[in-house]
Write a protein that holds these residues in place. Structure first.
Motif, PDB file in Angstrom:
ATOM      1  N   GLN A  17       0.829  -1.202   0.000  1.00 29.01           N
ATOM      2  CA  GLN A  17       0.000   0.000   0.000  1.00 29.01           C
ATOM      3  C   GLN A  17       0.861   1.249   0.000  1.00 29.01           C
ATOM      4  O   GLN A  17       0.590   2.221  -0.727  1.00 29.01           O
ATOM      5  N   GLN A  18       1.932   1.254   0.802  1.00 25.76           N
ATOM      6  CA  GLN A  18       2.824   2.420   0.857  1.00 25.76           C
ATOM      7  C   GLN A  18       3.481   2.687  -0.501  1.00 25.76           C
ATOM      8  O   GLN A  18       3.735   3.833  -0.866  1.00 25.76           O
ATOM      9  N   LEU A  19       3.759   1.620  -1.238  1.00 27.00           N
ATOM     10  CA  LEU A  19       4.337   1.780  -2.575  1.00 27.00           C
ATOM     11  C   LEU A  19       3.303   2.214  -3.616  1.00 27.00           C
ATOM     12  O   LEU A  19       3.667   2.504  -4.760  1.00 27.00           O
ATOM     13  N   GLY A  20       2.037   2.260  -3.237  1.00 30.79           N
ATOM     14  CA  GLY A  20       0.989   2.669  -4.173  1.00 30.79           C
ATOM     15  C   GLY A  20       0.545   1.573  -5.106  1.00 30.79           C
ATOM     16  O   GLY A  20      -0.125   1.839  -6.110  1.00 30.79           O
ATOM     17  N   LEU A  21       0.879   0.320  -4.793  1.00 32.70           N
ATOM     18  CA  LEU A  21       0.563  -0.774  -5.706  1.00 32.70           C
ATOM     19  C   LEU A  21      -0.926  -1.106  -5.726  1.00 32.70           C
ATOM     20  O   LEU A  21      -1.435  -1.603  -6.738  1.00 32.70           O
ATOM     21  N   PHE A  22      -1.645  -0.862  -4.635  1.00 32.33           N
ATOM     22  CA  PHE A  22      -3.085  -1.104  -4.659  1.00 32.33           C
ATOM     23  C   PHE A  22      -3.807  -0.049  -5.493  1.00 32.33           C
ATOM     24  O   PHE A  22      -4.832  -0.326  -6.106  1.00 32.33           O
ATOM     25  N   ASP A  23      -3.261   1.166  -5.522  1.00 33.11           N
ATOM     26  CA  ASP A  23      -3.852   2.213  -6.358  1.00 33.11           C
ATOM     27  C   ASP A  23      -3.562   1.958  -7.833  1.00 33.11           C
ATOM     28  O   ASP A  23      -4.417   2.171  -8.692  1.00 33.11           O
ATOM     29  N   ASP A  24      -2.329   1.525  -8.136  1.00 37.26           N
ATOM     30  CA  ASP A  24      -1.922   1.256  -9.517  1.00 37.26           C
ATOM     31  C   ASP A  24      -0.927   0.102  -9.520  1.00 37.26           C
ATOM     32  O   ASP A  24       0.275   0.301  -9.347  1.00 37.26           O
ATOM     33  N   PRO A  25      -1.405  -1.122  -9.697  1.00 33.44           N
ATOM     34  CA  PRO A  25      -0.507  -2.281  -9.668  1.00 33.44           C
ATOM     35  C   PRO A  25       0.579  -2.234 -10.735  1.00 33.44           C
ATOM     36  O   PRO A  25       1.585  -2.932 -10.619  1.00 33.44           O
ATOM     37  N   TYR A  26       0.347  -1.413 -11.781  1.00 34.74           N
ATOM     38  CA  TYR A  26       1.289  -1.373 -12.908  1.00 34.74           C
ATOM     39  C   TYR A  26       2.123  -0.087 -12.932  1.00 34.74           C
ATOM     40  O   TYR A  26       2.674   0.284 -13.966  1.00 34.74           O
ATOM     41  N   LYS A  27       2.229   0.560 -11.786  1.00 28.63           N
ATOM     42  CA  LYS A  27       2.978   1.827 -11.753  1.00 28.63           C
ATOM     43  C   LYS A  27       4.452   1.623 -12.078  1.00 28.63           C
ATOM     44  O   LYS A  27       5.123   2.562 -12.512  1.00 28.63           O
ATOM     45  N   TYR A  28       4.963   0.407 -11.865  1.00 28.68           N
ATOM     46  CA  TYR A  28       6.363   0.118 -12.183  1.00 28.68           C
ATOM     47  C   TYR A  28       6.503  -0.684 -13.473  1.00 28.68           C
ATOM     48  O   TYR A  28       7.547  -1.269 -13.728  1.00 28.68           O
ATOM     49  N   CYS A  29       5.466  -0.711 -14.267  1.00 24.40           N
ATOM     50  CA  CYS A  29       5.458  -1.519 -15.497  1.00 24.40           C
ATOM     51  C   CYS A  29       5.161  -0.642 -16.709  1.00 24.40           C
ATOM     52  O   CYS A  29       4.209  -0.883 -17.459  1.00 24.40           O
ATOM     53  N   LYS A  30       5.978   0.382 -16.874  1.00 24.71           N
ATOM     54  CA  LYS A  30       5.767   1.324 -17.973  1.00 24.71           C
ATOM     55  C   LYS A  30       6.997   1.304 -18.877  1.00 24.71           C
ATOM     56  O   LYS A  30       7.989   1.983 -18.615  1.00 24.71           O
ATOM     57  N   PRO A  31       6.951   0.502 -19.950  1.00 32.68           N
ATOM     58  CA  PRO A  31       8.127   0.314 -20.811  1.00 32.68           C
ATOM     59  C   PRO A  31       8.684   1.608 -21.396  1.00 32.68           C
ATOM     60  O   PRO A  31       9.879   1.689 -21.697  1.00 32.68           O
ATOM     61  N   GLU A  32       7.829   2.614 -21.545  1.00 34.05           N
ATOM     62  CA  GLU A  32       8.307   3.878 -22.129  1.00 34.05           C
ATOM     63  C   GLU A  32       9.370   4.556 -21.270  1.00 34.05           C
ATOM     64  O   GLU A  32      10.128   5.419 -21.751  1.00 34.05           O
TER      65      GLU A  32
END
Length: 580
Positions: A316-331
């Protein structure tokens, strides 16, 4: 939490290897199945944002309760842009630069899908025979504390909410750097006075800085295993220091409890959970044994709930529940990875870490003129420049020292080169140090002969000698901490030519340099300076930058002096003190 079954809660405590970057493999089909069953809380050692995104989709779109995954990695001193090894960084005494290094590491790692970093290592070390001294900040508890906080703030940023925030994991808790005899994984027997005055402050500083997670160490401490010490984890870390993050084991350490006589195999998981360790790295003991331990009354459901809640809170602190793909942006890869800005900063910081150990008659810096001989097995070894724990960089993008010197000199001076020697006379010994970063071997007698021939043609000799990259780091303790045999013989032969000799010393630890100190006029310790090391060394050798590093560990004159450190208590007979 209210919707989760006991099996799903235990699943959040399971951390398997997800790839083969450094230390293990997992069959994709098995991993996929475990993710979709909710039996994995995270994984580590997966390279590439596309691979991470695929696992994250399985967890969120096909797993129970759409719980995202933690994605861990050992980003110890950089990702694709590699900075000097941490011991070298400490010699800059520059906490701002180290925080910047950590920030750049976070930017690059998160661009490739990583959200959790097994760094910083804050273990105080007084014995340079221990290989992992290369990963820490030396022997001083105050400096170690300041730099621990710099790493944490650099990695985690402001509240871990941005897409470049990387959750830090301080390691190895605790006293791993005090392994008896400098032998890796060895036990520690230590008074509480020594423990809290000299070894514990950096761990506490990291906790005070808000580090998100803590990794336990492999070692026994006064007979208790660090991974299963309730006093150490629930007592000191949580109750005394108010740490509210989660605790993860080091690689496979639960399985070591039976080997060390701490717990039976069937009880190891229960003993570890009761101590306060939340997540099991690799062994699968929590996944396979905790439910039975609950039924036997060895653990309570509240203990499982508490561990699960701490891991979910981290997500939750990493924001993964808000956006599970926040660290999955190939651009982000093209924009944030191995950029010219990152490389320039790494090159600049490297010069701050180099230590000018000796410079008789101001031999350094060199003028760009005449004939310069560059000799040594580290002179044309681009794959060794970045040092240990640099598994995510692309060694093919890095320069060798030879290439950097050619670029720096241009047509102003003539550069002569030969390898000069192997790392060791013995081929097996050298191969055991390679870890995939081999340096070409030849006949030592013939290479020595060629080196003397080249040296006799030159006005000045630069020797690139010392340890290869993996001679320090994990599982790399050394009983003899001198320049290896054939290299030292080469250095003596080059000195005998009567030409001025400069030693560029590559090392991940303090070395015993008795002969070198007495004979070689200029010694520049360059450690392992990262992906931009070669250009940074050329900058310093030819006077573009000043080597401003100052030692953070004591260099012994003899192995028999070890352990040797500056802040020792006085003896009753100072004339016979160990430093004399």
């Amino acid at each position: 939490m209210a919707e989760m079954s006991i099996e799903e809660k235990i699943g959040q405590l399971n951390l398997p290897v997800g790839g083969d970057v450094v230390s293990g493999t997992a069959q994709a089909a098995v991993l996929d199945s475990l993710i979709m069953q909710g039996k994995i809380g995270g994984f580590f050692n997966v390279k590439g944002v596309d691979a991470v995104a695929r696992f994250q989709r399985l967890a969120v779109e096909k797993g129970p309760h759409s719980i995202p995954l933690l994605v861990g990695a050992d980003v110890v001193h950089g990702y694709e842009t590699v900075f000097p090894i941490p011991l070298a960084l400490s010699c800059s005494w520059d906490s701002t630069a180290i925080a910047e290094m950590a920030r750049i590491s976070a930017i690059e790692a998160t661009a490739d899908g990583v959200n959790w970093n097994y760094s910083p290592m804050v273990d105080i070390c007084r014995d340079p025979r221990w290989g992992r001294i290369a990963e820490g900040s030396g022997e001083d508890p105050y400096l170690g504390s300041v730099l621990a906080q710099a790493y944490v703030h650099g990695y985690q940023g402001d509240g871990m909410r941005s897409d470049s925030s990387l959750m830090a994991c301080v390691k190895h808790y605790a006293l791993y750097g005090a392994a008896e005899g400098g032998r890796d994984y060895n036990g520690v027997d230590m008074s509480r006075e020594c423990m809290f005055n000299y070894y514990m402050p950096p761990y506490k500083a990291a906790a005070d800085a808000g580090v998100g997670s803590v990794m336990t160490s492999f070692n026994l401490i006064n007979g208790q295993h660090a991974t299963a010490s309730e006093w150490l984890i629930n007592g000191v870390l949580r109750n005394d220091w108010d740490f509210d993050g989660f605790v993860v084991t080091d690689y496979g350490s639960i399985d070591e409890l039976p080997i060390m006589g701490v717990a039976d195999k069937e009880d190891a998981a229960a003993v570890t959970l009761r101590a306060g360790t939340d997540m099991d790295m690799v062994t699968g003991r929590y996944l396979n044994d905790l439910k039975c331990a609950l039924e036997r009354g060895q653990v309570t459901e509240k203990m499982i709930d508490d561990a699960c809640r701490r891991i979910l809170t981290a997500k939750q602190q990493l924001g993964l529940f808000d956006d599970p793909y926040k660290y999955c942006k190939p651009e982000r890869l093209a924009k944030d990875m191995y950029t010219p800005r990152h490389r320039k900063i790494a090159r600049d910081i490297a010069a701050e870490t180099f230590v000018l150990l000796k410079n008789d008659k101001h031999l350094l810096p060199l003028q760009k003129k005449g004939r310069i001989a560059l000799i040594g097995p580290l002179a044309n070894a681009a794959n060794n420049m970045s040092g240990t724990w640099s598994g995510y960089c692309k060694h093919e993008n890095q320069k060798s020292l030879l290439e950097a010197f050619r670029d720096a000199l241009g047509t102003d001076a003539e550069l002569l080169y030969t390898q000069g020697s192997n790392i060791y006379y013995d081929e097996t010994t050298q191969q055991n140090c390679d870890w995939g970063r081999s340096i070409a071997r030849g006949n030592d007698d013939e290479m020595h002969r060629q080196a003397i021939e080249i040296a006799n043609k030159a006005d000045i000799i630069i020797c690139a000698l010392g340890e290869s990259a993996e001679m320090s780091g994990e599982s790399s303790s050394r009983a003899e901490i001198t320049i290896p045999d054939t290299q030292r013989d080469l250095l003596k032969q080059l000195y005998a030519t009567g030409k001025p000799v400069i030693l560029l010393l590559f090392t991940g630890r303090p070395l015993v340099l008795d002969w070198e100190d007495n004979h070689i006029p200029a010694i520049l310790n360059v450690w392992f300076g990262g992906s931009e090391a070669a250009d940074a060394i050329a900058d310093v050798v030819f006077g573009e930058k000043v080597p401003s590093g100052k030692l953070t560990t004591t260099w012994p004159r003899s192995i028999g002096q070890i352990p040797l450190y500056y802040n020792h208590l006085p003896s009753s007979h100072p004339d016979f003190d160990s430093t004399q």
